[in-house]
Design a protein around this motif. Structure first.
Motif, short mmCIF file in Angstrom:
data_model
loop_
_atom_site.label_atom_id
_atom_site.label_comp_id
_atom_site.label_asym_id
_atom_site.label_seq_id
_atom_site.Cartn_x
_atom_site.Cartn_y
_atom_site.Cartn_z
N VAL A 276 0.50 -1.63 -0.20
CA VAL A 276 0.37 -0.14 0.25
C VAL A 276 0.59 0.97 -0.15
CG1 VAL A 276 -1.92 1.25 1.26
CG2 VAL A 276 -2.00 -1.53 1.40
N GLU A 277 2.12 1.16 0.94
CA GLU A 277 3.13 2.14 0.69
C GLU A 277 4.10 1.65 0.51
OE1 GLU A 277 1.37 5.58 4.27
OE2 GLU A 277 2.91 4.31 4.47
N ARG A 278 4.27 2.34 -0.22
CA ARG A 278 6.00 1.79 -0.75
C ARG A 278 7.21 3.17 -0.19
NH1 ARG A 278 5.96 -2.26 -4.62
NH2 ARG A 278 3.89 -3.05 -4.63
N VAL A 279 7.78 2.94 -0.25
CA VAL A 279 9.05 3.28 -0.61
C VAL A 279 9.71 3.94 -0.59
CG1 VAL A 279 11.15 3.71 1.64
CG2 VAL A 279 8.98 3.37 2.79
N GLN A 280 11.19 5.21 -1.90
CA GLN A 280 11.94 4.97 -2.43
C GLN A 280 13.15 6.14 -1.17
OE1 GLN A 280 9.16 5.58 -5.49
NE2 GLN A 280 10.62 5.68 -7.01
#
Lengths: 338, 326
Positions: free
Chosen positions: A81-85
């Motif tokens: 649902v939440e992704r991190v870059q």
């Protein structure tokens, strides 16, 4: 569940656990338990993320940017649902053009090949060719733009850097590039690249652009070196001439001074002698005037008595024997007649 | 629950999951989506990122990139207006401005790339062919700074004034290419000339020219060195002559003054009695002028021998000379 605590009813706990296990096994609830446990683990591991000191992390929820996390431990919504870059915003990044550092060390090793030569070869404003190596140091100043504005930011950045550098070099002569213009060229290329970054809005800020090796192309190099050598030769021959000048002129001045001093000496000498001679004559004359005849005869005879013995050959002639004279060879004889 | 009950539940869950995943779709920050219903585009493109809903199964989400996309041209060998053959490498950045149109005309990026190849390469070729090489290389008409050491020998073409310059040339290419691409739903954001190089045969000639230019510069330095040093030597010679001749003049002056003063002193002294001076001086000369090689031929009439023949003759009474021996 700790089992090593003191004052803990170990037997009671074991009994309870056993009973709970039997109950679960009896109703097959343990299947659910394990399932939930796995889901929980995945959720936990997917929820935790850590941001290193030199980075920030951009979080997107269903693809939409929601927040930026600073360095430290963080949680997010798991299951994709939440992704991190993560973006290294604090790091000083570097791109090399015209060469590659193979090994950065006390003595770094560099590599040049066909690709880097193509990067480095460019036309100068006077339509000559030069090879230029340079580096660009930059930082990611806006991670959002850096990530989402251009698809291939880094490759694009390289192209931008090449275009800027060529544009600036194309407006300078090869001589400027090799000698006086280096700093100005680097500064202008940096400005141009910064402008381009602003125009592309790519979230990169250029920190520094430094020219590395700037050379004429390989086949032309010897003739460029020859120019330097010619400059050296010119300086040397001029210096030699000046050295000769400085060696001879002061010496000539000294000699001139010497001859002038000698002339002064001569003049003084002459005058003094004249004065001496004159004084002597005056004194003599004063005495002479008292008895001129006697003195005159005395001086004459004194002289004669001195002169006659000295002469090697003497001939005293009487008027009557005048015919004798032709018999004598008078070749180199000195003649004296009182 | 029975096995039948389990499988029914599982089937329902699976169906629900498939329906859900077909209903919901995400649009990321870098994407834009065109919804098609049985292949027919529906409504406007969706560009806001986040979770979106569509009709399951019937509608399809076609994803396009929203970012600036790359186009890197291949090196092209092009002639300039002044018939210089050069390699030109350009790059462009573009974006899908109208995804619907883009989707209709080109379907995907691959189609776009080949269309951009045609357009940008063609316009680059046209623009370059209409301008001299110098226009592509230089940006402005700034005069080159001269180094103290190396005064440049400029190629005739290099000093030609630039009318447009690189910036305007690239803008021209961008403008021309931009006229066509909106038809494909594309916006061309930038075109840049990345590299310009001579083709190999021209490059060899350029190298030869550079070598001969440098040779001229080197020769000039050498002859300048010789000239300057000759000049310095000449100056040295001149100064030497000045110094020497002035010294000569001064010494002669000084000596002359000395001589003159001595002369006047002599004149003043000897002037008191010139006859006596003549006499004394003659005596001195006899003393000095007679040596053993001298012949003395004397007449008995001389005063000295006055007494040689008769002691009664008048004259100075003094020691006479002895008779000659040889």
């Amino acid at each position: 569940m700790a089992t090593y605590g003191s004052g803990f009813d170990q037997d009671g706990f074991l009994r309870l656990a056993r009973e709970a296990g039997e109950r679960l096994r009896g109703s097959r609830r343990w299947v659910w338990g394990i399932g939930l446990g796995i889901v929980g683990l995945v959720a936990l591991s997917g929820a935790y993320y850590q941001v290193e000191p030199d980075e920030v992390a951009l979080v997107t929820r269903f693809g939409r940017y929601v927040r930026t996390s600073e360095p430290g431990p963080h949680t997010k919504f798991p299951f994709g649902v939440e992704r991190v870059q993560k973006v290294p915003v604090q790091r000083q990044l570097k791109q090399e053009f015209g060469f590659r550092t193979v090994r950065a060390d006390i003595q770094s090793a560099f590599r040049r090949d066909e690709q880097t030569t193509a990067e480095a070869t460019m036309l100068t404003g006077d339509l000559n060719v030069a090879t230029v190596g340079w580096i660009v140091q930059y930082k990611i100043s806006d991670p959002y733009k850096y990530l989402f504005k251009l698809r291939d930011v880094d490759e694009t950045f390289r192209l931008m850097a090449e275009a800027s550098m060529r544009s600036v070099v194309g407006d300078h002569s090869v001589t400027e590039l090799l000698t006086v213009g280096r700093e100005a060229i680097a500064a202008k290329a940096k400005d141009l690249l910064s402008d381009l970054c602003r125009r592309y809005d790519n979230g990169i800020s250029v920190q520094q652009l430094v020219l590395q090796d700037v050379d004429p192309p390989e086949p032309v190099k010897p003739s460029f070196n020859d120019v330097n050598q010619a400059i050296q030769e010119r300086e040397r021959s001029i210096n030699d001439a000046w050295a000769e000048y400085n060696r001879e002129i002061p010496r000539a001045r000294g000699l001139a001074e010497q001859s002038i001093e000698a002339a002064e000496g001569y003049a003084v000498d002459r005058v003094n002698r004249a004065k001496g001679d004159a004084q002597r004559f005056v004194a003599q004359e004063e005495q002479y005037r008292k008895a001129p005849e006697v003195t005159r005869s005395r001086l004459y005879l004194e002289t004669m008595s001195e002169v006659l013995p000295r002469a090697g050959k003497k001939l005293i002639l009487d008027d009557k024997t005048r015919g004798l004279l032709p018999l004598f060879p008078l070749g180199n004889a000195g003649e004296a007649k009182p | 629950m029975t096995l039948r009950g389990w499988s029914l539940a599982g089937g329902a869950a699976l169906l629900a999951l498939i329906t859900l995943s077909s209903t919901f779709y995400t649009v990321s920050e870098t994407e834009q989506v065109v919804i098609t219903q049985f292949g027919q585009p529906i409504g406007q493109a969706i560009t806001t990122p986040g979770l979106h809903v569509k009709l399951p199964f019937a509608q399809e989400a076609n994803v396009f990139d929203k970012r600036w996309l790359e186009w890197n041209g291949n090196p092209n060998q092009l002639p300039t207006r002044d018939k210089k053959y050069i390699w030109v490498e350009t790059y462009a950045r573009w974006r899908i401005a109208d995804p619907l149109l883009f989707f209709q005309r080109l379907r995907d990026e691959r189609g776009a790339q080949s269309r951009l190849d045609d357009i940008i390469d063609g316009d680059t070729r046209n623009v370059i062919a209409n301008h001299n090489l110098i226009e592509v290389v230089r940006t402005s008409n700034r005069t080159f700074e001269r180094s103290d050491d190396v005064e440049d020998v400029m190629d005739e073409e290099a000093v030609r004034q630039v009318e447009l310059g690189r910036d305007k040339i690239t803008r021209l290419i961008l403008e021309r290419a931009s006229r066509v691409v909106p038809d494909y739903g594309i916006e061309l954001v930038d075109v840049q000339i990345q590299r310009v190089n001579y083709i190999e045969s021209v490059q060899a000639k350029v190298f030869d020219r550079m070598i001969s230019e440098r040779k001229r510069i080197a020769d000039r330095h050498r002859s300048e060195g010789q000239g300057k040093s000759a000049e310095i030597r000449g100056r040295k010679e001149r100064e030497l002559k000045i110094i020497e001749s002035e010294a000569y003049r001064k010494t002669q002056e000084i000596m002359g003054r000395g001589d003159a003063e001595a002369t006047s002193v002599y004149a003043a002294g000897y002037g008191r009695n010139p006859e006596l001076y003549k006499f004394l001086r003659s005596m001195d000369t006899y003393r000095v002028g007679v040596d053993k090689d001298s012949w003395l031929v004397l007449s008995t009439d001389a005063d000295l021998f006055h007494y040689l023949q008769s002691p009664n003759a008048g004259g100075p009474a003094h020691k006479g000379a002895r008779p000659p021996e040889k």
